[in-house]
Design a protein around this motif. Sequence first.
Motif, PDB file in Angstrom:
ATOM      1  N   PRO A 112       0.820  -1.214   0.000  1.00  0.00           N
ATOM      2  CA  PRO A 112       0.000   0.000   0.000  1.00  0.00           C
ATOM      3  C   PRO A 112       0.851   1.261   0.000  1.00  0.00           C
ATOM      4  O   PRO A 112       2.008   1.248   0.447  1.00  0.00           O
ATOM      5  CB  PRO A 112      -0.784  -0.132   1.310  1.00  0.00           C
ATOM      6  CG  PRO A 112       0.048  -1.000   2.175  1.00  0.00           C
ATOM      7  CD  PRO A 112       0.741  -1.964   1.264  1.00  0.00           C
ATOM      8  N   PRO A 113       0.297   2.370  -0.471  1.00  0.00           N
ATOM      9  CA  PRO A 113       1.059   3.623  -0.543  1.00  0.00           C
ATOM     10  C   PRO A 113       1.417   4.187   0.827  1.00  0.00           C
ATOM     11  O   PRO A 113       2.286   5.053   0.922  1.00  0.00           O
ATOM     12  CB  PRO A 113       0.119   4.570  -1.305  1.00  0.00           C
ATOM     13  CG  PRO A 113      -1.250   3.984  -1.135  1.00  0.00           C
ATOM     14  CD  PRO A 113      -1.056   2.512  -1.051  1.00  0.00           C
ATOM     15  N   THR A 114       0.764   3.705   1.877  1.00  0.00           N
ATOM     16  CA  THR A 114       1.046   4.200   3.220  1.00  0.00           C
ATOM     17  C   THR A 114       2.327   3.609   3.811  1.00  0.00           C
ATOM     18  O   THR A 114       2.809   4.084   4.844  1.00  0.00           O
ATOM     19  CB  THR A 114      -0.123   3.865   4.159  1.00  0.00           C
ATOM     20  OG1 THR A 114      -0.401   2.451   4.074  1.00  0.00           O
ATOM     21  CG2 THR A 114      -1.366   4.641   3.772  1.00  0.00           C
ATOM     22  N   LEU A 115       2.884   2.577   3.172  1.00  0.00           N
ATOM     23  CA  LEU A 115       4.102   1.945   3.677  1.00  0.00           C
ATOM     24  C   LEU A 115       5.270   2.257   2.747  1.00  0.00           C
ATOM     25  O   LEU A 115       5.121   2.294   1.533  1.00  0.00           O
ATOM     26  CB  LEU A 115       3.918   0.427   3.788  1.00  0.00           C
ATOM     27  CG  LEU A 115       2.815  -0.060   4.733  1.00  0.00           C
ATOM     28  CD1 LEU A 115       2.769  -1.581   4.759  1.00  0.00           C
ATOM     29  CD2 LEU A 115       3.018   0.492   6.136  1.00  0.00           C
ATOM     30  N   SER A 116       6.441   2.456   3.329  1.00  0.00           N
ATOM     31  CA  SER A 116       7.620   2.803   2.544  1.00  0.00           C
ATOM     32  C   SER A 116       8.301   1.547   2.001  1.00  0.00           C
ATOM     33  O   SER A 116       8.121   0.445   2.521  1.00  0.00           O
ATOM     34  CB  SER A 116       8.613   3.589   3.400  1.00  0.00           C
ATOM     35  OG  SER A 116       9.222   2.728   4.356  1.00  0.00           O
ATOM     36  N   THR A 120       9.234  -2.227   4.073  1.00  0.00           N
ATOM     37  CA  THR A 120       8.596  -3.431   3.561  1.00  0.00           C
ATOM     38  C   THR A 120       9.522  -4.330   2.745  1.00  0.00           C
ATOM     39  O   THR A 120       9.186  -5.494   2.506  1.00  0.00           O
ATOM     40  CB  THR A 120       7.378  -3.079   2.687  1.00  0.00           C
ATOM     41  OG1 THR A 120       7.772  -2.141   1.677  1.00  0.00           O
ATOM     42  CG2 THR A 120       6.263  -2.494   3.520  1.00  0.00           C
ATOM     43  N   GLN A 271       0.917  -2.606   9.001  1.00  0.00           N
ATOM     44  CA  GLN A 271      -0.062  -1.516   8.976  1.00  0.00           C
ATOM     45  C   GLN A 271      -0.713  -1.313  10.338  1.00  0.00           C
ATOM     46  O   GLN A 271      -0.977  -0.182  10.751  1.00  0.00           O
ATOM     47  CB  GLN A 271      -1.140  -1.799   7.934  1.00  0.00           C
ATOM     48  CG  GLN A 271      -0.686  -1.621   6.490  1.00  0.00           C
ATOM     49  CD  GLN A 271      -1.795  -1.890   5.508  1.00  0.00           C
ATOM     50  OE1 GLN A 271      -2.372  -2.981   5.480  1.00  0.00           O
ATOM     51  NE2 GLN A 271      -2.136  -0.892   4.700  1.00  0.00           N
ATOM     52  N   GLN A 273       0.625  -1.902  13.112  1.00  0.00           N
ATOM     53  CA  GLN A 273       1.707  -1.640  14.069  1.00  0.00           C
ATOM     54  C   GLN A 273       1.889  -2.776  15.065  1.00  0.00           C
ATOM     55  O   GLN A 273       2.326  -2.574  16.199  1.00  0.00           O
ATOM     56  CB  GLN A 273       1.464  -0.302  14.783  1.00  0.00           C
ATOM     57  CG  GLN A 273       1.433   0.872  13.828  1.00  0.00           C
ATOM     58  CD  GLN A 273       1.313   2.211  14.540  1.00  0.00           C
ATOM     59  OE1 GLN A 273       1.042   2.286  15.733  1.00  0.00           O
ATOM     60  NE2 GLN A 273       1.532   3.282  13.798  1.00  0.00           N
TER      61      GLN A 273
END
Length: 311
Positions: A112-116, A120, A271, A273
């Motif tokens: 997803p775009p929320t993770l770098s 990942t 995601q 956490q």
Amino acid sequence: MKAIMMMDYGVSEALQEQEIAKPELKENEALVEMYVTTLNSGDHLILTGAFRNVVPLRLPHILGIEIAGIVREVGEKVTRVKPGDRVIGLLPTGGGYAEYVAVDETGLAVIPPTLSFQETAALSAVGLTAWQSLFRFGNLQSGQRILIHAGAGAVGHIAVQLAKQHGAYVIATARAHNHEFVRQLGADEVIDYNTTDFAESVSPVDMVLDMVRDGGETERKSYTVLKDGGKLLSLVSPMIGQNERIRGIEALFVRPQPSNSDWSSLIRYVQEQKLKVHIDRIFPFTAKGVAEAHQAGEASKKGQLLICRNV
């Protein structure tokens, strides 16, 4: 494109930077522009020749089992990913130490775009190895006791978190200066392997996860702390499954296989956490940087070593 080539077996000095053509795509492959790759223990075992019989190569060879990047092209039969997708990838024999790599679509997972990419990249093989060791090979159950060797390392620090999340009692070995780090990950007990013989201090466990390359000493001692019918999972001994079974202990060599369901679980944990990939150091994508990463991988560390473009 630029690639860091392994010219021979041996030490990190065998790595050279070269200009080569972009790979041509097969119908089931995607062309991924690499942004982040890792120093995976599998890469180091291949480089040194320790896995020469497990992963036969034609030299020169491009190492790099794990990547994170962006899909730029796809073969005509690819359906799982499309150009522009941000992905992690598992390359069983390597290829990640290059600006572009062709990957079978089954070896890719969209992130997803929320993770770098940095947080990942290690999920592609390191995270997958920890997950599959515990839950596919080990079938770890809540309430079981597990000993995780090298609990501060790349696979170890993820395995400690996952095992604790699933209700296991977690014992880990680590150098003294990493003890607080491993406790924060969730370990119930941490043993300094430099000063304490775990074989004499650990009460019987249901499972052992061994990642220590010491000529088999840790493997041999691990049998002594396993319960009858327990499981010894090795990431470093390909022939362990051929050992004579002792007290019903099942010995298995773990080699991760691509799995979208397993990757989805790992991504969800990050995601939410529940899982954190600790990055120890980042190296530039140059022959010198990759060589330094391999040299650092031989020393004591905690977490994951990354190799990034444009560092």
